[in-house]
Scaffold this motif. Structure first.
Motif, short mmCIF file in Angstrom:
data_model
loop_
_atom_site.label_atom_id
_atom_site.label_comp_id
_atom_site.label_asym_id
_atom_site.label_seq_id
_atom_site.Cartn_x
_atom_site.Cartn_y
_atom_site.Cartn_z
N GLU A 344 23.08 4.83 -3.91
CA GLU A 344 23.81 6.07 -3.61
C GLU A 344 23.45 7.10 -4.68
O GLU A 344 24.16 7.35 -5.64
N SER A 345 22.28 7.70 -4.49
CA SER A 345 21.59 8.43 -5.55
C SER A 345 21.93 9.93 -5.57
O SER A 345 21.71 10.64 -4.60
N PHE A 346 22.43 10.38 -6.71
CA PHE A 346 22.77 11.80 -6.90
C PHE A 346 21.77 12.47 -7.83
O PHE A 346 21.31 11.88 -8.81
N LEU A 347 21.46 13.73 -7.51
CA LEU A 347 20.56 14.51 -8.35
C LEU A 347 21.02 15.96 -8.39
O LEU A 347 21.75 16.44 -7.52
N VAL A 348 20.57 16.66 -9.43
CA VAL A 348 20.79 18.10 -9.57
C VAL A 348 19.41 18.76 -9.50
O VAL A 348 18.56 18.50 -10.35
N PRO A 349 19.14 19.56 -8.49
CA PRO A 349 17.83 20.19 -8.36
C PRO A 349 17.50 21.10 -9.54
O PRO A 349 18.38 21.76 -10.10
N ALA A 350 16.24 21.13 -9.91
CA ALA A 350 15.81 21.98 -11.03
C ALA A 350 16.01 23.45 -10.72
O ALA A 350 16.21 24.26 -11.64
N LYS A 351 15.94 23.82 -9.44
CA LYS A 351 16.11 25.22 -9.05
C LYS A 351 17.53 25.50 -8.55
O LYS A 351 17.76 26.50 -7.86
N ALA A 352 18.48 24.66 -8.92
CA ALA A 352 19.87 24.89 -8.53
C ALA A 352 20.36 26.22 -9.09
O ALA A 352 19.95 26.64 -10.17
N LYS A 353 21.25 26.86 -8.36
CA LYS A 353 21.80 28.13 -8.81
C LYS A 353 22.87 27.92 -9.87
O LYS A 353 23.08 28.76 -10.73
N ASN A 354 23.54 26.76 -9.80
CA ASN A 354 24.58 26.44 -10.78
C ASN A 354 24.37 25.03 -11.31
O ASN A 354 25.17 24.12 -11.06
N PRO A 355 23.29 24.80 -12.08
CA PRO A 355 23.01 23.44 -12.57
C PRO A 355 24.07 22.91 -13.52
O PRO A 355 24.37 21.71 -13.50
N ALA A 356 24.66 23.78 -14.33
CA ALA A 356 25.72 23.32 -15.23
C ALA A 356 26.90 22.80 -14.42
O ALA A 356 27.49 21.76 -14.74
N GLY A 357 27.22 23.50 -13.34
CA GLY A 357 28.28 23.04 -12.46
C GLY A 357 27.92 21.74 -11.77
O GLY A 357 28.77 20.86 -11.57
N GLY A 358 26.65 21.61 -11.39
CA GLY A 358 26.20 20.37 -10.77
C GLY A 358 26.35 19.19 -11.71
O GLY A 358 26.82 18.11 -11.31
N LEU A 359 25.97 19.37 -12.97
CA LEU A 359 26.11 18.30 -13.95
C LEU A 359 27.58 17.97 -14.19
O LEU A 359 27.98 16.81 -14.31
N GLU A 360 28.41 19.01 -14.26
CA GLU A 360 29.84 18.80 -14.48
C GLU A 360 30.47 18.06 -13.30
O GLU A 360 31.34 17.20 -13.48
N TYR A 361 30.04 18.40 -12.08
CA TYR A 361 30.55 17.69 -10.91
C TYR A 361 30.23 16.20 -11.03
O TYR A 361 31.09 15.35 -10.73
N LEU A 362 29.04 15.87 -11.47
CA LEU A 362 28.68 14.46 -11.62
C LEU A 362 29.48 13.81 -12.75
O LEU A 362 29.85 12.63 -12.65
N ARG A 363 29.78 14.56 -13.79
CA ARG A 363 30.62 14.01 -14.87
C ARG A 363 32.00 13.62 -14.32
O ARG A 363 32.58 12.60 -14.71
N ILE A 364 32.52 14.44 -13.41
CA ILE A 364 33.81 14.15 -12.78
C ILE A 364 33.69 12.98 -11.81
O ILE A 364 34.51 12.05 -11.81
#
Length: 466
Positions: A344-364
């Motif tokens: 069940e693989s999660f990733l944050v795209p390099a061209k994401a508009k909100n990568p910090a938010g993406g990382l924080e979502y995964l932290r949660i």
């Protein structure tokens, strides 16, 4: 679980999934510059990843067997912490079909659950530098235990499973283990004890057969199922060096003593008639149904077996997972060592508009609270340490949890299956011949080694090492 779920889990578990959804054209999208400009905030103890509180967040989740409510729950926690953020949630089944054009155009979402039959080809994404390095997330404080880093809250092997060329680029949320399943009710009634050595296994098989029950069955149309305990036995005998040699396509790796001994063990299982007659012709559902009906005592499978058999398993069957018995008294890994990997693989795209938010979502999402809620509803072990603590678990999931606890740091997985699909097929085909007494252990090793050598010499195949 469908007939292909087993293979899908395999290819989702580690680097190099071989579903060719993304072609080289992924690199042809125009460079839109820094899409994240203006969408980062100041880092602090309470905001270690620098999230901008009111930046929108787009989350795309694979809506498969686990649904997507668990993901929505993490989104609720996110908006509680960042009240100004609006979340665009999409629950999809064909992730690759929906997102391939967006990656090509450099307009991907902020978080992607890249799972399912139509997932994106992670190898192509990594090669095209379309995936964010997750090191900042792994080094951040855990969401509900700031005294620990995120990396220290994950089960063994989870980070490695998502690492490409020494860079962590995906993070897997569920944890799958493989072993040999049996009915605790049957064993208790008969006075049988699960064997910890292969000699004890053969002795017990003789007893089981004398009781009028086939000792083993397996999902004969998919011989990879019986590959797992055989290769697990070899891994215990030869240790990490054997596993690495196989995955790194080293010369004569498949002729290592540990692999030959494991192949001989399963050839003996077949030769003594301890595999239920007709197993070769059975699908996974047919073999598992026969096992649930008490026609066989053992069956190899992964930790999804209990949920897959919910509509078939008799009341009180009490299925449990046992680890692969030791082949020798000098095995490199202890008897409790376990084949395990995350999915069940999660990733944050390099061209994401909100990568910090993406990382924080995964932290949660990877917090203990979030993982615990998932375990309570999904019946699957999450990749977070202690996620099942205090929960009342079914017999199967409880045995999986106990096996992981007993294994400790001694979990292992092979990666050749996901790195080199033709080699995986060659191993499966050869093992099917082996356990049906058409080739010897030495011939098995010769066949597989020839396939491995062919891949090693093929310059068109991208190679991986560990």
């Amino acid at each position: 679980m469908s007939a292909t779920r087993r293979t899908l889990l395999r290819t989702a578990l580690t680097a190099g999934a071989a579903v060719p959804l993304l072609s080289a054209c992924v690199t042809n999208g125009g460079d839109d510059g820094d899409r994240a400009a203006g969408n980062t905030g100041a880092k602090s103890a309470d905001n270690p990843l620098g999230v901008k509180a009111d930046a929108p967040l787009e989350v795309v989740i694979f809506k498969g067997g686990y649904g997507d409510e668990y993901a929505k729950s993490a989104e609720t926690t996110y908006t509680q912490k960042y009240a100004g953020a609006k979340i665009d949630h999409k629950g999809l089944q064909k992730i690759g079909v929906a997102l391939q054009p967006r990656f090509v155009a450099n307009t991907p979402p902020d978080v992607v659950d890249n799972t399912g039959a139509d997932r994106l080809d992670i190898s192509a994404l990594v090669s095209a530098k379309q995936v964010t390095d997750l090191t900042p997330l792994l080094d951040a404080p855990a969401f509900d235990d700031p005294a620990k880093k995120v990396r220290d809250t994950l089960l063994p092997g989870v980070i490695d499973d998502g690492t490409f060329d020494n860079v962590p680029q995906t993070l897997n949320f569920t944890y799958t283990v493989w072993g040999i399943w049996y009915s605790r009710k049957l064993f208790t009634a008969r006075g049988w004890t699960y064997p910890r050595t292969w000699d004890a296994m053969l002795e017990l098989c003789a007893t089981i057969r004398a009781a009028g029950i086939a000792p083993w069955t397996y999902q004969g149309k998919y011989p990879e199922y019986i590959n797992d305990p055989m290769l697990g036995m070899a891994a215990k005998t030869g240790g990490p060096d054997l596993i690495k040699a196989v995955d790194n396509l080293e010369p004569n790796a498949w002729k290592a003593p540990g692999l030959i001994a494991a192949a001989e063990a399963f050839a003996e299982l077949a030769g003594k008639g301890y595999i239920m007659a007709g197993s070769e012709a059975l699908s996974h559902t047919e073999a598992q149904a026969a096992w649930c009906q008490g026609k066989a005592a053992f069956i190899p499978s992964g930790s999804w077996l209990e949920s897959e058999q919910k509509g078939v398993t008799p009341d009180g069957f009490d299925m449990v997972l046992g680890t692969v018995p030791a082949r020798t008294t000098s095995d490199r890994l202890k008897p409790t060592a376990l084949q395990a990997a995350s999915s069940e693989s999660f990733l944050v795209p390099a061209k994401a508009k909100n990568p910090a938010g993406g990382l924080e979502y995964l932290r949660i999402l990877f917090s203990k609270k979030s993982a615990r809620a998932f375990a309570a509803t999904a019946g699957t072990l999450p990749a977070v340490v202690g996620a099942t603590d205090g929960l009342t678990l079914s017999s199967g999931l409880g045995s999986v949890r106990d096996a992981v606890t007993a294994a400790g740091s001694e979990t292992f997985t092979y990666r050749f299956r996901t790195w080199y699909a033709p080699l995986a097929k060659a191993v499966d085909d050869a093992t099917g011949e082996l356990v049906n007494k058409r080739i010897t252990a030495a011939q098995w090793a010769d066949r597989v080694q020839k396939a491995a050598d062919g891949i090693a010499k093929d310059s068109s195949v991208k190679k991986y090492t560990r």
